[in-house]
Design a protein around this motif. Structure first.
Motif, PDB file in Angstrom:
ATOM      1  N   LEU A   1       7.955  15.387  24.310  1.00 58.29           N
ATOM      2  CA  LEU A   1       9.400  15.438  24.079  1.00 58.29           C
ATOM      3  C   LEU A   1       9.993  16.469  25.021  1.00 58.29           C
ATOM      4  CD1 LEU A   1       9.754  15.384  20.166  1.00 58.29           C
ATOM      5  CD2 LEU A   1       9.904  13.455  21.749  1.00 58.29           C
ATOM      6  N   ASP A   2      11.149  16.154  25.595  1.00 62.03           N
ATOM      7  CA  ASP A   2      11.695  17.014  26.637  1.00 62.03           C
ATOM      8  C   ASP A   2      12.550  18.133  26.066  1.00 62.03           C
ATOM      9  OD1 ASP A   2      12.200  17.897  29.282  1.00 62.03           O
ATOM     10  OD2 ASP A   2      12.266  15.838  30.002  1.00 62.03           O
ATOM     11  N   HIS A   3      13.356  18.724  26.924  1.00 63.70           N
ATOM     12  CA  HIS A   3      13.998  20.013  26.691  1.00 63.70           C
ATOM     13  C   HIS A   3      14.680  20.135  25.325  1.00 63.70           C
ATOM     14  CE1 HIS A   3      15.707  23.839  27.741  1.00 63.70           C
ATOM     15  NE2 HIS A   3      16.936  23.395  27.611  1.00 63.70           N
ATOM     16  N   GLN A   4      14.320  21.168  24.606  1.00 59.24           N
ATOM     17  CA  GLN A   4      14.908  21.560  23.327  1.00 59.24           C
ATOM     18  C   GLN A   4      14.795  20.500  22.245  1.00 59.24           C
ATOM     19  OE1 GLN A   4      18.835  23.648  24.186  1.00 59.24           O
ATOM     20  NE2 GLN A   4      17.592  25.230  23.232  1.00 59.24           N
ATOM     21  N   ASN A   5      13.754  19.694  22.314  1.00 62.50           N
ATOM     22  CA  ASN A   5      13.417  18.817  21.199  1.00 62.50           C
ATOM     23  C   ASN A   5      12.105  19.343  20.635  1.00 62.50           C
ATOM     24  OD1 ASN A   5      13.303  16.752  19.355  1.00 62.50           O
ATOM     25  ND2 ASN A   5      13.600  15.113  20.841  1.00 62.50           N
ATOM     26  N   LYS A   6      12.184  20.046  19.506  1.00 62.88           N
ATOM     27  CA  LYS A   6      11.039  20.791  18.989  1.00 62.88           C
ATOM     28  C   LYS A   6      10.857  20.521  17.495  1.00 62.88           C
ATOM     29  CE  LYS A   6      11.905  25.212  18.400  1.00 62.88           C
ATOM     30  NZ  LYS A   6      12.260  26.623  18.609  1.00 62.88           N
ATOM     31  N   ASP A   7       9.992  21.318  16.871  1.00 58.23           N
ATOM     32  CA  ASP A   7       9.629  21.084  15.467  1.00 58.23           C
ATOM     33  C   ASP A   7       9.173  19.643  15.264  1.00 58.23           C
ATOM     34  OD1 ASP A   7      10.023  23.658  14.512  1.00 58.23           O
ATOM     35  OD2 ASP A   7      12.141  23.333  14.111  1.00 58.23           O
ATOM     36  N   MET A   8       8.401  19.133  16.212  1.00 55.23           N
ATOM     37  CA  MET A   8       7.863  17.781  16.097  1.00 55.23           C
ATOM     38  C   MET A   8       6.634  17.806  15.188  1.00 55.23           C
ATOM     39  SD  MET A   8       6.368  15.269  19.064  1.00 55.23           S
ATOM     40  CE  MET A   8       6.302  13.493  18.811  1.00 55.23           C
ATOM     41  N   VAL A   9       6.626  16.922  14.188  1.00 55.26           N
ATOM     42  CA  VAL A   9       5.535  16.865  13.219  1.00 55.26           C
ATOM     43  C   VAL A   9       5.168  15.408  13.000  1.00 55.26           C
ATOM     44  CG1 VAL A   9       4.714  17.697  10.991  1.00 55.26           C
ATOM     45  CG2 VAL A   9       6.680  18.822  12.062  1.00 55.26           C
ATOM     46  N   LEU A  10       3.915  15.041  13.271  1.00 57.38           N
ATOM     47  CA  LEU A  10       3.470  13.663  13.066  1.00 57.38           C
ATOM     48  C   LEU A  10       3.163  13.393  11.600  1.00 57.38           C
ATOM     49  CD1 LEU A  10       3.164  13.912  16.186  1.00 57.38           C
ATOM     50  CD2 LEU A  10       1.117  12.474  15.964  1.00 57.38           C
ATOM     51  N   PHE A  11       3.496  12.183  11.143  1.00 59.34           N
ATOM     52  CA  PHE A  11       3.099  11.728   9.815  1.00 59.34           C
ATOM     53  C   PHE A  11       1.578  11.591   9.780  1.00 59.34           C
ATOM     54  CE2 PHE A  11       7.470  10.936   9.734  1.00 59.34           C
ATOM     55  CZ  PHE A  11       7.910  10.410   8.511  1.00 59.34           C
ATOM     56  N   GLU A  12       0.978  11.847   8.625  1.00 65.29           N
ATOM     57  CA  GLU A  12      -0.464  11.626   8.465  1.00 65.29           C
ATOM     58  C   GLU A  12      -0.689  10.189   8.015  1.00 65.29           C
ATOM     59  OE1 GLU A  12      -2.760  14.602   6.358  1.00 65.29           O
ATOM     60  OE2 GLU A  12      -3.044  15.521   8.331  1.00 65.29           O
ATOM     61  N   GLY A  13      -0.569   9.295   8.968  1.00 62.67           N
ATOM     62  CA  GLY A  13      -0.678   7.872   8.712  1.00 62.67           C
ATOM     63  C   GLY A  13       0.228   7.133   9.676  1.00 62.67           C
ATOM     64  N   LYS A  14       0.218   5.809   9.571  1.00 61.19           N
ATOM     65  CA  LYS A  14       1.015   4.992  10.488  1.00 61.19           C
ATOM     66  C   LYS A  14       1.911   4.035   9.701  1.00 61.19           C
ATOM     67  CE  LYS A  14      -2.219   4.991  14.413  1.00 61.19           C
ATOM     68  NZ  LYS A  14      -2.997   4.135  15.345  1.00 61.19           N
ATOM     69  N   PRO A  15       3.087   4.476   9.335  1.00 63.35           N
ATOM     70  CA  PRO A  15       4.026   3.560   8.654  1.00 63.35           C
ATOM     71  C   PRO A  15       4.348   2.370   9.551  1.00 63.35           C
ATOM     72  CG  PRO A  15       4.797   5.842   8.541  1.00 63.35           C
ATOM     73  CD  PRO A  15       3.653   5.821   9.507  1.00 63.35           C
ATOM     74  N   GLY A  16       4.186   1.173   9.033  1.00 63.23           N
ATOM     75  CA  GLY A  16       4.458  -0.016   9.827  1.00 63.23           C
ATOM     76  C   GLY A  16       3.506  -0.202  10.983  1.00 63.23           C
ATOM     77  N   GLY A  17       2.368   0.474  10.959  1.00 64.39           N
ATOM     78  CA  GLY A  17       1.363   0.322  12.001  1.00 64.39           C
ATOM     79  C   GLY A  17       1.619   1.149  13.249  1.00 64.39           C
ATOM     80  N   LYS A  18       2.635   2.033  13.232  1.00 64.99           N
ATOM     81  CA  LYS A  18       2.938   2.871  14.390  1.00 64.99           C
ATOM     82  C   LYS A  18       2.848   4.352  14.032  1.00 64.99           C
ATOM     83  CE  LYS A  18       6.169  -0.303  16.680  1.00 64.99           C
ATOM     84  NZ  LYS A  18       7.550  -0.441  17.245  1.00 64.99           N
ATOM     85  N   PHE A  19       2.557   5.168  15.043  1.00 60.61           N
ATOM     86  CA  PHE A  19       2.709   6.600  14.872  1.00 60.61           C
ATOM     87  C   PHE A  19       4.178   6.882  14.546  1.00 60.61           C
ATOM     88  CE2 PHE A  19      -1.059   6.422  17.476  1.00 60.61           C
ATOM     89  CZ  PHE A  19      -1.822   7.521  17.104  1.00 60.61           C
ATOM     90  N   MET A  20       4.393   7.883  13.691  1.00 60.17           N
ATOM     91  CA  MET A  20       5.766   8.278  13.386  1.00 60.17           C
ATOM     92  C   MET A  20       5.817   9.791  13.312  1.00 60.17           C
ATOM     93  SD  MET A  20       8.346   6.600  10.649  1.00 60.17           S
ATOM     94  CE  MET A  20      10.102   6.959  10.760  1.00 60.17           C
ATOM     95  N   ALA A  21       6.962  10.362  13.671  1.00 58.85           N
ATOM     96  CA  ALA A  21       7.088  11.814  13.702  1.00 58.85           C
ATOM     97  C   ALA A  21       8.497  12.250  13.335  1.00 58.85           C
ATOM     98  CB  ALA A  21       6.737  12.341  15.099  1.00 58.85           C
ATOM     99  N   LEU A  22       8.560  13.471  12.823  1.00 58.33           N
ATOM    100  CA  LEU A  22       9.826  14.170  12.683  1.00 58.33           C
ATOM    101  C   LEU A  22      10.109  14.887  13.997  1.00 58.33           C
ATOM    102  CD1 LEU A  22       9.114  15.959   9.264  1.00 58.33           C
ATOM    103  CD2 LEU A  22      10.066  13.671   9.610  1.00 58.33           C
TER     104      LEU A  22
END
Length: 377
Positions: free
Chosen positions: A188-209
């Motif tokens: 993620l580029d400039h000033q996009n932070k606090d990224m947290v991945l879900f522990e699992g794959k909703p709908g079969g995809k990686f997902m993150a906050l």
């Protein structure tokens, strides 16, 4: 919470003779804070905290210059900024005078220290200095901060905030054993932070906050329940490396909450019978830093962009001065701060890891009933 709420790792627990900064820095340093630990369960059952070590110069001002540590081409060096040209309203950073947009310098450089805990998080088993994660690219020349770790698809994925004059971004690491981490680059580029991945794959995809920042936000309608400003957003990915932001709005600060200044992701979302449980931080405006508290929310199992429940009236965790009383002489923030960064399932309760006062690592045991979960019905 008594015996279920305690500090597990403090600044004096770090052996700076084994710091990566010894590669180039031969003047005295100290640990400003050992805090904001990512948390993961290792294959053998023990827990891993990935502790942020903020290492600062013992003498930060020399001959009328403020000193800052920077990584460059495999070694660390010290930059000098004339004191007359800076302002310091925050003990963690300084600002160059007359720069628009603002340009900041840090009073410390952060690296990550893996600390292995017993399975119940009540004892330190081993400090893995040989597996420390330190800057290794120009986009992290001023350090790496605030790890979050999620177990997805049999691998441990770790996001970090990377700081540099190039950008303030999110970088990804990956591990096949939870302890040895391979850098995967910027995600993620400039000033996009606090990224947290879900522990699992909703709908079969990686997902993150995610939590993008900016200098300009537009006001919500006057009758909106939302306060506006920085919010938690969602993104999805086919491979954990290439991310598309969700079209749906995320979790936003509400006007009637003490977190009305801004919110950001905390622990990795985990699936429960009621949906995805996430702990997040909310900030109340106060002095230069603000008051940080931990709140929680539930997201829909099948469509996590749909917020089922947002508990932002009563904090789940607040800063506790009693915990830091024995290290009060090392405190430097003007306001109470607790910053939750990880969660682990422990059967009838969760083990929650947080940074306390940007100073030490705090562990809190919270019964699942607190979130409305029925245990062993």
């Amino acid at each position: 919470m008594g015996d279920n709420d305690y500090l597990i790792f403090r600044p004096d627990d770090v052996d700076l003779t084994r710091s990566p900064l010894r590669n180039g820095i031969d003047v005295p340093t100290y640990v400003l804070g050992a805090f904001n630990p990512g948390l993961a369960r290792l294959p053998g059952g023990n827990l891993l905290m990935m502790v942020r070590v903020a290492e600062a110069l013992t003498d930060p001002v020399v001959d009328g210059h403020a000193l800052a540590i920077r990584w460059e081409a495999g070694r660390y060096r010290i930059d000098r900024h004339p004191v007359a040209g800076i302002e310091m309203n925050d003990p963690r950073q300084f600002a160059l005078r007359g720069r628009h947009p603002p340009q900041l310098g840090l009073t410390s450089l952060s690296w990550l220290l893996p600390v292995e805990l017993s399975r119940d998080a009540r004892q330190v088993v081993k400090v893995h200095y040989d597996k420390a994660v330190a800057p290794g690219a120009s986009y992290m020349e001023y350090g790496i901060e605030d790890a979050r770790i999620s177990l997805v698809g049999g691998c441990w994925w770790m996001t970090v905030c990377a700081v540099s004059s190039e950008r303030h971004c999110t970088a990804m690491y990956r591990s096949v054993n939870g302890l040895d981490y391979e850098p995967m680059g910027v995600v993620l580029d400039h000033q996009n932070k606090d990224m947290v991945l879900f522990e699992g794959k909703p709908g079969g995809k990686f997902m993150a906050l995610t939590r993008p920042l900016g200098e300009c936000y537009f006001a919500p309608p006057p009758d909106s329940i939302f306060a506006g400003g920085p919010a938690i957003h969602f993104a999805s990915s086919p491979d954990g490396l290439h991310w598309k932001p969700a079209d749906a709005p995320g979790l936003r600060a509400r006007k009637d909450s003490t977190s009305a200044l801004r919110v950001g992701g905390g622990s990795q979302p985990v699936l429960t019978p009621a949906g995805w449980l996430m702990l997040y931080h909310g900030v109340e405006k106060r002095d230069s830093v603000g008051i940080y508290r931990t709140f929680w929310a539930l997201l829909d199992r099948d469509d996590p962009t749909r917020i089922v429940r947002q508990e932002d009236a009563t904090p789940l965790i607040e800063a506790d001065p009693a915990l830091t009383q024995s290290i009060a002489h090392q405190m430097y923030l003007p306001t109470p701060v607790v910053f939750t960064t990880g969660l682990a399932d422990a059967g009838d309760h969760y083990i929650v890891a947080s940074g306390e006062a940007d100073l030490a690592c705090r562990v809190t045991h919270i019964a699942k009933e607190r979130f409305g979960q029925v245990v062993n019905p």
